[in-house]
Design a protein around this motif. Sequence first.
Motif, PDB file in Angstrom:
ATOM      1  N   GLN A 161      40.965  42.804  46.830  1.00 19.61           N
ATOM      2  CA  GLN A 161      40.639  41.812  46.056  1.00 19.61           C
ATOM      3  C   GLN A 161      39.682  42.073  44.900  1.00 19.61           C
ATOM      4  O   GLN A 161      39.134  41.391  44.181  1.00 19.61           O
ATOM      5  N   ILE A 164      46.403  36.796  41.779  1.00 17.39           N
ATOM      6  CA  ILE A 164      45.872  38.627  41.624  1.00 17.39           C
ATOM      7  C   ILE A 164      47.479  39.406  41.344  1.00 17.39           C
ATOM      8  O   ILE A 164      48.438  39.118  42.223  1.00 17.39           O
ATOM      9  N   LEU A 167      50.069  44.981  51.712  1.00 17.58           N
ATOM     10  CA  LEU A 167      49.261  44.711  50.089  1.00 17.58           C
ATOM     11  C   LEU A 167      49.157  46.061  49.570  1.00 17.58           C
ATOM     12  O   LEU A 167      48.978  46.189  48.415  1.00 17.58           O
ATOM     13  N   ARG A 185      52.524  42.219  46.110  1.00 18.43           N
ATOM     14  CA  ARG A 185      51.603  41.654  47.051  1.00 18.43           C
ATOM     15  C   ARG A 185      52.639  41.036  48.032  1.00 18.43           C
ATOM     16  O   ARG A 185      52.053  40.592  49.191  1.00 18.43           O
ATOM     17  N   LEU A 210      51.670  34.196  48.765  1.00 14.25           N
ATOM     18  CA  LEU A 210      50.432  34.112  49.261  1.00 14.25           C
ATOM     19  C   LEU A 210      49.569  33.138  48.706  1.00 14.25           C
ATOM     20  O   LEU A 210      49.958  32.872  47.434  1.00 14.25           O
ATOM     21  N   GLY A 211      48.479  33.167  49.126  1.00 20.53           N
ATOM     22  CA  GLY A 211      47.453  32.263  48.448  1.00 20.53           C
ATOM     23  C   GLY A 211      47.013  32.838  47.042  1.00 20.53           C
ATOM     24  O   GLY A 211      46.438  32.109  46.007  1.00 20.53           O
ATOM     25  N   CYS A 212      47.313  34.202  46.810  1.00 19.37           N
ATOM     26  CA  CYS A 212      46.734  34.844  45.629  1.00 19.37           C
ATOM     27  C   CYS A 212      48.169  35.351  44.843  1.00 19.37           C
ATOM     28  O   CYS A 212      48.103  35.978  44.031  1.00 19.37           O
ATOM     29  N   CYS A 222      39.003  36.795  46.232  1.00 18.03           N
ATOM     30  CA  CYS A 222      40.286  36.016  46.745  1.00 18.03           C
ATOM     31  C   CYS A 222      40.340  34.722  46.022  1.00 18.03           C
ATOM     32  O   CYS A 222      39.306  33.975  45.921  1.00 18.03           O
ATOM     33  N   PRO A 223      41.382  34.154  45.280  1.00 15.83           N
ATOM     34  CA  PRO A 223      41.363  33.034  44.810  1.00 15.83           C
ATOM     35  C   PRO A 223      41.147  31.734  45.356  1.00 15.83           C
ATOM     36  O   PRO A 223      40.726  30.839  44.759  1.00 15.83           O
ATOM     37  N   ARG A 224      41.420  31.886  47.015  1.00 22.20           N
ATOM     38  CA  ARG A 224      41.293  30.615  47.560  1.00 22.20           C
ATOM     39  C   ARG A 224      39.648  30.374  47.757  1.00 22.20           C
ATOM     40  O   ARG A 224      39.503  29.155  47.984  1.00 22.20           O
ATOM     41  N   TYR A 229      40.774  38.105  56.380  1.00 24.03           N
ATOM     42  CA  TYR A 229      41.392  36.961  55.908  1.00 24.03           C
ATOM     43  C   TYR A 229      42.986  37.438  55.242  1.00 24.03           C
ATOM     44  O   TYR A 229      43.575  36.501  55.000  1.00 24.03           O
ATOM     45  N   GLY A 230      43.210  38.683  55.221  1.00 24.23           N
ATOM     46  CA  GLY A 230      44.318  39.301  54.559  1.00 24.23           C
ATOM     47  C   GLY A 230      44.623  40.551  54.800  1.00 24.23           C
ATOM     48  O   GLY A 230      43.627  41.224  55.029  1.00 24.23           O
ATOM     49  N   CYS A 247      44.351  42.066  51.883  1.00 24.25           N
ATOM     50  CA  CYS A 247      43.720  42.709  51.286  1.00 24.25           C
ATOM     51  C   CYS A 247      42.366  43.398  51.658  1.00 24.25           C
ATOM     52  O   CYS A 247      41.617  43.630  51.026  1.00 24.25           O
TER      53      CYS A 247
HETATM   54 FE1  SF4 Z   1      43.869  38.241  50.494  1.00 23.29          FE
HETATM   55 FE2  SF4 Z   1      42.895  35.944  49.489  1.00 23.29          FE
HETATM   56 FE3  SF4 Z   1      45.556  37.031  48.815  1.00 23.29          FE
HETATM   57 FE4  SF4 Z   1      45.185  36.166  51.303  1.00 23.29          FE
HETATM   58  S1  SF4 Z   1      45.100  34.961  49.587  1.00 23.29           S
HETATM   59  S2  SF4 Z   1      45.908  38.202  50.571  1.00 23.29           S
HETATM   60  S3  SF4 Z   1      43.063  36.589  51.768  1.00 23.29           S
HETATM   61  S4  SF4 Z   1      43.416  37.804  48.341  1.00 23.29           S
END
Ligand code: SF4
Length: 313
Positions: free
Chosen positions: A232, A312, A77, A143, A151-153, A274-276, A53-54, A56
């Motif tokens: 994560q 994060i 990251l 990050r 990023l989503g985090c 992961c916060p998402r 997913y990333g 991470c």
């Molecule tokens: Fe990883 Fe989630 Fe951050 Fe994307 S949003 S880098 S999947 S922790």
Amino acid sequence: MNGISDLARELRERGARSLALQFPAGLKRKAAEVADGLKSQGFSVIISGDPCYGACDLSLGLLEYADVLVHFGHTPLITHPSVIHVPFRVDIDPSVVRSALPLLKGRAVGIITTTQHTHMLPGIVEVLRAEGYEPVFRTAGGRTPEPGQVLGCSFEAARIPGVAEILFVGTGVFHPLGVQLATGAHVVALDPLSGQAVEVDAGNFLRKRHALIEKARAARHIGIIVSTKPGQNRYPLAQHLLSLCDRAYLVFMNEVSLDELLNLGFEAYVNTACPRLAYDDQVRFPVPVLTPNEFEILCGTRRWEDYMVDEIP
Ligand code: SF4
């Protein structure tokens, strides 16, 4: 995929002979083509078939079988001497930002985007300046190492001192929503592919999150999810959360799946992975999956007025 020759040169300079390739879901179908290109350059190649997913989520275990892990699609990251990152870029027409102008309320505008479009920021800035705006972006680091990158985090790049207007250029609703929650700014989201622009309103989202916290109050047992993925893992935070509630247990997982959460049977979860997962995937989970600070609200150590989007550091 472009750039195989450049990548091959870098790999030769490192003395690499065997490679492990890792792709996120959207790029996995390019795996065979990229593997062909690298094999024809003399490398032996294996491919990670696990979900990714990333950045991470590096498949570091494959370094047991390969000299270098080549991770496609994301910026670094986690730094590791045997990992090369190859971000994926998508060109857009910078003039598409003109369709967002009617929604902007001020002249000073912070610009943010996702990894695939960060290389387009200079062009976007040029168009906005020509229209009389004062565009600005910042490099947050950590990050998000690229200019204007979120990023989503991590929405850190959107925290621009003195700027109360943010233009997000990218697809999806989650990033701009997170930016509004993180900054309190007026946020306009522009999809550069469709040219559609919308103003972001986090009100409905917050009402749903409030309802989830209330629902979780009745849970007899609460699982605090701790990810074993390298980028994560927030074990210290999970330990802090555990200390707030004697109905809670730490649950370690690599892949957080609906099936496994259902098998465990807790009536509520707190997500430190992961916060998402807590935000985007709540619709898939039949029980509340709270963020760490939502759990603090439930435990009475944080006020609802101090709600913060989960990031994060
Ligand atoms: Fe990883 Fe989630 Fe951050 Fe994307 S949003 S880098 S999947 S922790």
